[in-house]
Design an enzyme around this catalytic site. Structure first.
Site, PDB file in Angstrom:
ATOM      1  N   SER A   1       0.862  -1.189   0.000  1.00 16.94           N
ATOM      2  CA  SER A   1       0.000   0.000   0.000  1.00 16.94           C
ATOM      3  C   SER A   1       0.895   1.235   0.000  1.00 16.94           C
ATOM      4  CB  SER A   1      -0.853  -0.031   1.277  1.00 16.94           C
ATOM      5  OG  SER A   1      -1.415   1.225   1.547  1.00 16.94           O
TER       6      SER A   1
ATOM      7  N   TYR B   1      -2.657  -0.865  10.115  1.00 19.15           N
ATOM      8  CA  TYR B   1      -2.629  -1.029   8.651  1.00 19.15           C
ATOM      9  C   TYR B   1      -1.239  -0.669   8.118  1.00 19.15           C
ATOM     10  CZ  TYR B   1      -4.191  -0.721   3.774  1.00 19.15           C
ATOM     11  OH  TYR B   1      -4.340  -0.919   2.416  1.00 19.15           O
TER      12      TYR B   1
HETATM   13  P1  NDP Z   1     -11.750  -4.814  -1.002  1.00 24.42           P
HETATM   14  O1  NDP Z   1     -12.327  -4.558   0.330  1.00 24.42           O
HETATM   15  O2  NDP Z   1     -12.537  -4.513  -2.227  1.00 24.42           O
HETATM   16  O3  NDP Z   1     -11.226  -6.294  -1.117  1.00 24.42           O
HETATM   17  C1  NDP Z   1     -10.598  -6.940  -0.060  1.00 24.42           C
HETATM   18  C2  NDP Z   1     -10.570  -8.413  -0.377  1.00 24.42           C
HETATM   19  O4  NDP Z   1      -9.930  -9.103   0.682  1.00 24.42           O
HETATM   20  C3  NDP Z   1     -11.960  -8.986  -0.524  1.00 24.42           C
HETATM   21  O5  NDP Z   1     -11.973  -9.747  -1.700  1.00 24.42           O
HETATM   22  C4  NDP Z   1     -12.136  -9.851   0.709  1.00 24.42           C
HETATM   23  O6  NDP Z   1     -12.908 -10.994   0.385  1.00 24.42           O
HETATM   24  C5  NDP Z   1     -10.719 -10.238   1.030  1.00 24.42           C
HETATM   25  N1  NDP Z   1     -10.508 -10.549   2.449  1.00 24.42           N
HETATM   26  C6  NDP Z   1     -10.495  -9.697   3.499  1.00 24.42           C
HETATM   27  N2  NDP Z   1     -10.279 -10.384   4.635  1.00 24.42           N
HETATM   28  C7  NDP Z   1     -10.148 -11.685   4.292  1.00 24.42           C
HETATM   29  C8  NDP Z   1      -9.915 -12.880   5.008  1.00 24.42           C
HETATM   30  N3  NDP Z   1      -9.761 -12.881   6.343  1.00 24.42           N
HETATM   31  N4  NDP Z   1      -9.840 -14.031   4.331  1.00 24.42           N
HETATM   32  C9  NDP Z   1      -9.998 -14.063   2.988  1.00 24.42           C
HETATM   33  N5  NDP Z   1     -10.218 -12.972   2.240  1.00 24.42           N
HETATM   34  C10 NDP Z   1     -10.294 -11.797   2.897  1.00 24.42           C
HETATM   35  O7  NDP Z   1     -10.390  -3.975  -0.997  1.00 24.42           O
HETATM   36  P2  NDP Z   1      -9.329  -3.642  -2.134  1.00 24.42           P
HETATM   37  O8  NDP Z   1      -9.573  -4.405  -3.352  1.00 24.42           O
HETATM   38  O9  NDP Z   1      -9.235  -2.194  -2.162  1.00 24.42           O
HETATM   39  O10 NDP Z   1      -8.015  -4.175  -1.399  1.00 24.42           O
HETATM   40  C11 NDP Z   1      -7.244  -5.271  -1.858  1.00 24.42           C
HETATM   41  C12 NDP Z   1      -5.850  -5.140  -1.280  1.00 24.42           C
HETATM   42  O11 NDP Z   1      -5.256  -3.954  -1.770  1.00 24.42           O
HETATM   43  C13 NDP Z   1      -5.806  -5.046   0.237  1.00 24.42           C
HETATM   44  O12 NDP Z   1      -4.685  -5.739   0.710  1.00 24.42           O
HETATM   45  C14 NDP Z   1      -5.659  -3.561   0.472  1.00 24.42           C
HETATM   46  O13 NDP Z   1      -5.061  -3.285   1.699  1.00 24.42           O
HETATM   47  C15 NDP Z   1      -4.787  -3.179  -0.691  1.00 24.42           C
HETATM   48  N6  NDP Z   1      -4.803  -1.773  -1.050  1.00 24.42           N
HETATM   49  C16 NDP Z   1      -5.941  -1.154  -1.512  1.00 24.42           C
HETATM   50  C17 NDP Z   1      -5.881   0.171  -1.904  1.00 24.42           C
HETATM   51  C18 NDP Z   1      -7.055   0.894  -2.473  1.00 24.42           C
HETATM   52  O14 NDP Z   1      -6.960   2.110  -2.730  1.00 24.42           O
HETATM   53  N7  NDP Z   1      -8.173   0.256  -2.718  1.00 24.42           N
HETATM   54  C19 NDP Z   1      -4.670   0.959  -1.790  1.00 24.42           C
HETATM   55  C20 NDP Z   1      -3.551   0.209  -1.291  1.00 24.42           C
HETATM   56  C21 NDP Z   1      -3.631  -1.095  -0.937  1.00 24.42           C
HETATM   57  P3  NDP Z   1     -14.201 -11.402   1.289  1.00 24.42           P
HETATM   58  O15 NDP Z   1     -15.058 -10.188   1.333  1.00 24.42           O
HETATM   59  O16 NDP Z   1     -14.794 -12.542   0.557  1.00 24.42           O
HETATM   60  O17 NDP Z   1     -13.626 -11.794   2.596  1.00 24.42           O
END
Ligand code: NDP
Length: 256
Positions: free
Chosen positions: A145, A158
């Protein structure tokens, strides 16, 4: 031969059922890979698998996993290998944030963020390692991130976990270089997903602040991450390991 071709390769994308993970899964499939999208929500996973199946029939399966649970992470790898016969690529993308000032976090909240964003990356890598080795080498792509680089007063666990992802990436890369396994990270800038939509709910000026701070003059989209993920998952990056690449429209290189 196309150095980005992923035909006959098999990938797992944690959190591949939505947001950035789904954008990356699309890219991997378009490059020729078969992909297991792994997440907790069966409904989201079912929808994602149906969408991915339209890109190439039979190219995607869904796997139920809570990445914080050691046994389930092992099962996730087994499931993908049982279905597709091998494992070449692991994308550790699942992540969460809890927004508070540092003094307000309970230990449980702090540990929930760290176990999802950092410990789970370790669990995924450790579970995938024997299969990647068996395949003669492999690729691990961890999702960090901007909080891997910058601090934030409302994101202590985070930022701690995402900073840890960068350092752990280097250590894994060094340890497994001898096995022809490359381990790298992608550091997304501000990308429009459920996670940032939720943040915009409690920070109404976030959208405009990000626009003003991003040289590219726009928010990122999940598909913006796909090209770099394909590169880091492909032969094209065989001599690249331990690095973290910002995909952020210039956010990280601009003075405020
Ligand atoms: P979302 O909330 O859209 O997606 C997060 C994903 O993580 C979901 O698919 C969720 O699936 C899964 N997830 C969360 N907890 C668990 C768990 N315990 N076990 C299995 N799956 C899990 O967020 P983003 O797409 O934005 O984020 C994706 C990654 O990118 C993250 O690591 C985030 O920190 C990182 N990121 C995002 C940024 C942004 O601007 N969006 C910027 C920088 C980094 P489910 O709901 O099925 O559990």
């Amino acid at each position: 031969m196309n150095p980005f071709d992923l035909s006959h390769k098999v990938a797992i994308v944690t959190g591949g059922n939505g947001g950035i993970g789904l954008g990356i899964a699309r890219g991997l499939i378009q490059a020729g890979a078969n992909v297991a999208v792994a997440g907790r929500s069966r409904e989201k996973t079912k929808t994602a698998v149906a969408e991915l199946g339209e890109l190439r029939k039979g190219s995607a399966i869904g796997v139920d996993v809570d990445v914080t649970k050691e046994g389930q992470v092992g099962d996730m790898v087994e499931h993908a290998v049982a279905r597709f016969g091998r494992l070449d690529i692991l994308v550790n993308n699942a992540g969460i944030g809890i927004r508070k000032r540092p003094e307000e976090y309970s230990l449980e909240e702090f540990e929930r963020v760290v176990s999802t964003n950092l410990t789970a990356v370790f669990l995924g890598c450790r579970a995938a390692y024997p299969e990647l080795k068996r395949a003669g080498g492999g690729k691990i792509v961890n999702i960090g991130s901007m909080a891997s680089l910058f601090g934030h007063p409302f994101a202590t666990p985070y930022a701690g976990s995402k900073g840890g992802v960068v350092q752990m990436t280097k250590s894994l890369a060094i340890a497994w270089a001898v096995d022809n396994i490359q381990v790298n990270s992608i550091l997304p800038g501000w990308i429009e997903t459920d996670m940032t939509n939720a943040a915009r709910g409690y920070m109404p000026d976030l959208y405009d602040r990000v626009l003003a701070r991003t040289p590219a003059g726009r928010w990122g989209r999940p598909d913006d991450l796909a090209g770099t993920a394909v590169y880091l998952a492909s032969r094209a990056s065989d001599f690249v390991t331990g690095v973290s690449i910002p995909i952020d429209g210039g956010y990280a290189v601009q003075m405020p």
